[in-house]
Motif scaffolding. Structure first.
Motif, mmCIF file in Angstrom:
data_model
loop_
_atom_site.group_PDB
_atom_site.id
_atom_site.type_symbol
_atom_site.label_atom_id
_atom_site.label_comp_id
_atom_site.label_asym_id
_atom_site.label_seq_id
_atom_site.Cartn_x
_atom_site.Cartn_y
_atom_site.Cartn_z
ATOM 1 N N GLY A 21 46.957 40.803 68.101
ATOM 2 C CA GLY A 21 48.210 40.721 67.362
ATOM 3 C C GLY A 21 48.747 39.307 67.212
ATOM 4 N N ASP A 22 49.963 39.203 66.703
ATOM 5 C CA ASP A 22 50.604 37.934 66.347
ATOM 6 C C ASP A 22 50.713 37.005 67.559
ATOM 7 O OD1 ASP A 22 51.242 40.117 64.633
ATOM 8 O OD2 ASP A 22 52.783 38.912 63.680
ATOM 9 N N VAL A 23 50.266 35.762 67.400
ATOM 10 C CA VAL A 23 50.234 34.780 68.488
ATOM 11 C C VAL A 23 51.474 33.887 68.485
ATOM 12 C CG1 VAL A 23 48.941 32.874 69.518
ATOM 13 C CG2 VAL A 23 47.719 34.802 68.485
ATOM 14 N N HIS A 24 51.878 33.410 67.311
ATOM 15 C CA HIS A 24 53.076 32.582 67.143
ATOM 16 C C HIS A 24 53.171 31.436 68.163
ATOM 17 C CE1 HIS A 24 55.131 34.381 63.798
ATOM 18 N NE2 HIS A 24 55.087 35.590 64.331
ATOM 19 N N GLY A 25 52.138 30.617 68.191
ATOM 20 C CA GLY A 25 52.214 29.391 68.984
ATOM 21 C C GLY A 25 51.999 29.540 70.467
ATOM 22 N N ARG A 26 51.679 30.731 70.948
ATOM 23 C CA ARG A 26 51.477 30.937 72.379
ATOM 24 C C ARG A 26 50.005 30.693 72.740
ATOM 25 N NH1 ARG A 26 55.557 33.098 75.652
ATOM 26 N NH2 ARG A 26 54.042 32.519 77.262
ATOM 27 N N LEU A 27 49.629 29.426 72.801
ATOM 28 C CA LEU A 27 48.264 29.057 73.158
ATOM 29 C C LEU A 27 47.883 29.607 74.522
ATOM 30 C CD1 LEU A 27 45.635 27.484 72.643
ATOM 31 C CD2 LEU A 27 46.757 25.469 73.625
ATOM 32 N N ASP A 28 48.812 29.580 75.462
ATOM 33 C CA ASP A 28 48.514 30.072 76.808
ATOM 34 C C ASP A 28 48.068 31.526 76.794
ATOM 35 O OD1 ASP A 28 51.119 30.796 75.980
ATOM 36 O OD2 ASP A 28 51.863 30.934 78.044
ATOM 37 N N LEU A 29 48.750 32.350 76.012
ATOM 38 C CA LEU A 29 48.400 33.765 75.938
ATOM 39 C C LEU A 29 47.099 33.983 75.169
ATOM 40 C CD1 LEU A 29 51.911 35.345 75.240
ATOM 41 C CD2 LEU A 29 50.693 35.210 77.422
ATOM 42 N N LEU A 30 46.878 33.211 74.118
ATOM 43 C CA LEU A 30 45.640 33.353 73.350
ATOM 44 C C LEU A 30 44.438 32.974 74.209
ATOM 45 C CD1 LEU A 30 44.279 34.046 70.698
ATOM 46 C CD2 LEU A 30 44.624 31.661 69.975
ATOM 47 N N GLN A 31 44.558 31.902 74.965
ATOM 48 C CA GLN A 31 43.476 31.518 75.866
ATOM 49 C C GLN A 31 43.211 32.613 76.894
ATOM 50 O OE1 GLN A 31 45.268 27.815 77.144
ATOM 51 N NE2 GLN A 31 43.735 26.598 76.047
ATOM 52 N N LYS A 32 44.273 33.194 77.434
ATOM 53 C CA LYS A 32 44.126 34.260 78.428
ATOM 54 C C LYS A 32 43.485 35.494 77.803
ATOM 55 C CE LYS A 32 47.199 34.585 81.660
ATOM 56 N NZ LYS A 32 48.422 34.872 82.476
ATOM 57 N N MET A 33 43.866 35.819 76.561
ATOM 58 C CA MET A 33 43.276 36.975 75.889
ATOM 59 C C MET A 33 41.787 36.760 75.636
ATOM 60 S SD MET A 33 43.574 40.043 74.661
ATOM 61 C CE MET A 33 45.301 40.447 74.324
ATOM 62 N N HIS A 34 41.415 35.578 75.158
ATOM 63 C CA HIS A 34 39.996 35.295 74.920
ATOM 64 C C HIS A 34 39.209 35.380 76.227
ATOM 65 C CE1 HIS A 34 39.479 33.430 70.694
ATOM 66 N NE2 HIS A 34 40.488 34.290 70.676
ATOM 67 N N LYS A 35 39.777 34.874 77.304
ATOM 68 C CA LYS A 35 39.111 34.945 78.608
ATOM 69 C C LYS A 35 38.924 36.395 79.032
ATOM 70 C CE LYS A 35 39.462 33.185 83.354
ATOM 71 N NZ LYS A 35 40.278 32.344 84.305
ATOM 72 N N THR A 36 39.951 37.222 78.827
ATOM 73 C CA THR A 36 39.875 38.641 79.166
ATOM 74 C C THR A 36 38.804 39.347 78.339
ATOM 75 O OG1 THR A 36 42.218 38.706 79.796
ATOM 76 C CG2 THR A 36 41.193 40.806 79.201
ATOM 77 N N ILE A 37 38.760 39.032 77.059
ATOM 78 C CA ILE A 37 37.773 39.656 76.168
ATOM 79 C C ILE A 37 36.353 39.271 76.568
ATOM 80 C CG2 ILE A 37 36.866 39.591 73.807
ATOM 81 C CD1 ILE A 37 39.815 39.513 72.856
ATOM 82 N N HIS A 38 36.127 38.005 76.817
ATOM 83 C CA HIS A 38 34.776 37.571 77.158
ATOM 84 C C HIS A 38 34.342 38.095 78.521
ATOM 85 C CE1 HIS A 38 33.872 35.330 73.590
ATOM 86 N NE2 HIS A 38 35.032 34.697 73.657
ATOM 87 N N ALA A 39 35.291 38.300 79.423
ATOM 88 C CA ALA A 39 34.962 38.942 80.704
ATOM 89 C C ALA A 39 34.536 40.388 80.473
ATOM 90 C CB ALA A 39 36.169 38.876 81.643
ATOM 91 N N ASP A 40 35.207 41.064 79.563
ATOM 92 C CA ASP A 40 34.858 42.438 79.205
ATOM 93 C C ASP A 40 33.454 42.487 78.609
ATOM 94 O OD1 ASP A 40 36.295 45.304 78.186
ATOM 95 O OD2 ASP A 40 34.679 44.572 76.912
ATOM 96 N N LEU A 41 33.153 41.561 77.711
ATOM 97 C CA LEU A 41 31.843 41.525 77.064
ATOM 98 C C LEU A 41 30.734 41.217 78.068
ATOM 99 C CD1 LEU A 41 32.820 39.572 73.818
ATOM 100 C CD2 LEU A 41 32.290 42.016 73.988
ATOM 101 N N ALA A 42 31.030 40.345 79.028
ATOM 102 C CA ALA A 42 30.036 39.979 80.034
ATOM 103 C C ALA A 42 29.786 41.110 81.028
ATOM 104 C CB ALA A 42 30.488 38.720 80.777
ATOM 105 N N ALA A 43 30.831 41.840 81.360
ATOM 106 C CA ALA A 43 30.712 42.908 82.357
ATOM 107 C C ALA A 43 29.912 44.097 81.833
ATOM 108 C CB ALA A 43 32.099 43.363 82.788
ATOM 109 N N ASN A 44 30.038 44.369 80.522
ATOM 110 C CA ASN A 44 29.340 45.499 79.918
ATOM 111 C C ASN A 44 28.942 45.106 78.498
ATOM 112 O OD1 ASN A 44 28.376 48.032 79.225
ATOM 113 N ND2 ASN A 44 30.407 48.904 78.860
ATOM 114 N N PRO A 45 27.865 44.332 78.370
ATOM 115 C CA PRO A 45 27.514 43.739 77.070
ATOM 116 C C PRO A 45 27.172 44.784 76.010
ATOM 117 C CG PRO A 45 26.352 42.654 78.874
ATOM 118 C CD PRO A 45 26.952 43.907 79.439
ATOM 119 N N PRO A 46 27.834 44.703 74.851
ATOM 120 C CA PRO A 46 27.471 45.569 73.724
ATOM 121 C C PRO A 46 26.332 44.917 72.929
ATOM 122 C CG PRO A 46 29.349 44.225 73.125
ATOM 123 C CD PRO A 46 29.008 43.863 74.551
ATOM 124 N N SER A 47 25.791 45.643 71.968
ATOM 125 C CA SER A 47 24.762 45.062 71.102
ATOM 126 C C SER A 47 25.333 43.928 70.270
ATOM 127 C CB SER A 47 24.181 46.145 70.185
ATOM 128 O OG SER A 47 23.586 47.178 70.941
#
Length: 245
Positions: A21-47
């Motif tokens: 969703g909308d980020v509106h200048g919150r780099l800290d939250l966007l970085q945290k979201m990307h980190k969370t997503i990539h942890a999810d992808l690493a833990a259970n890799p999809p095709s």
């Protein structure tokens, strides 16, 4: 035309999708979201996978410049990271080319965006306003301007249609007007019927993600609430993912 209900909607086989969703200048939250997503992808890799940003990267929060730099860098590196246009992103791009002291950028958080580039703009004094605009144009990297001007308005995958604001009821998804996709509100939000696909959007802030039969709203007012929200889609499994400051 048969519509799709959220409970029945499926993502494409083998592709995990994250819509943010909308980020509106919150780099800290966007970085945290990307980190969370990539942890999810690493833990259970999809095709395969996609990360879809629903627009409104700038204004109101403290680091719009940082948000754009992160997105420019990551989209250049991986085409599976997709960025859609929001009305604030369009407003920033238009302001750089045609400055208005009463436009969207000036009235709704543009001063915060300018400040993130090290520029103060006085929108109330014509001379200072012109000087501030010139300084901002010089401060914004060309890569940021190109990014803003080339954002797509929508993206579709599986049973889901992604855009910033919503769609106009009665118009096929492949025939939607670009301005509706980044601006529409009441006609879309109040529509009770089903669409061809589930519309995943932001634009209208709420205290938490809103899941309806025909749409999902992921704008949780990150710049103020400190909560950034995403929708994770993996086949028929659909769940909300949030990060907070």
């Amino acid at each position: 035309m048969t519509g799709v209900h959220f409970l029945d909607a499926k993502g494409p086989e083998g592709i995990r999708i994250f819509a943010i969703g909308d980020v509106h200048g919150r780099l800290d939250l966007l970085q945290k979201m990307h980190k969370t997503i990539h942890a999810d992808l690493a833990a259970n890799p999809p095709s395969d996978w996609r990360i879809i940003h629903l627009g409104d990267y700038v204004d109101r929060g403290s680091d719009s410049a940082g948000v754009l730099e992160l997105l420019v860098t990551r989209t250049e590196r991986d085409e599976r990271i997709i960025c859609l246009a929001g009305n604030h992103d369009q407003g920033f791009a238009e302001f750089l080319d045609h400055p208005e002291a009463e436009g969207l950028f000036a009235r709704y958080g543009g001063a915060d965006t300018a400040r993130s580039y090290g520029v103060e703009i006085n929108f109330n004094e014509p001379g200072a306003f012109r000087q501030g605009h010139v300084a901002l144009v010089r401060a914004v990297p060309e890569s940021h301007r190109t990014f803003l001007k080339t954002l797509r308005r929508s993206f579709s995958m599986g049973d889901f249609f992604f855009c910033h604001a919503g769609v106009r009821p009665g118009v096929p998804l492949d025939g939607q007007d670009g301005e509706d996709l980044i601006w529409i509100r009441n006609e879309f939000l109040n529509y009770p019927g089903l669409f061809e696909k589930i519309v995943v959007h932001g634009h209208t802030p709420g205290p938490e993600a809103e899941i309806m039969a025909n749409r999902v709203n992921l704008d949780t007012k990150a710049f103020q609430s400190g909560v950034l929200t995403a929708l994770r889609i993996d086949g028929q499994d659909k769940r909300i993912v949030s990060v907070s400051a």
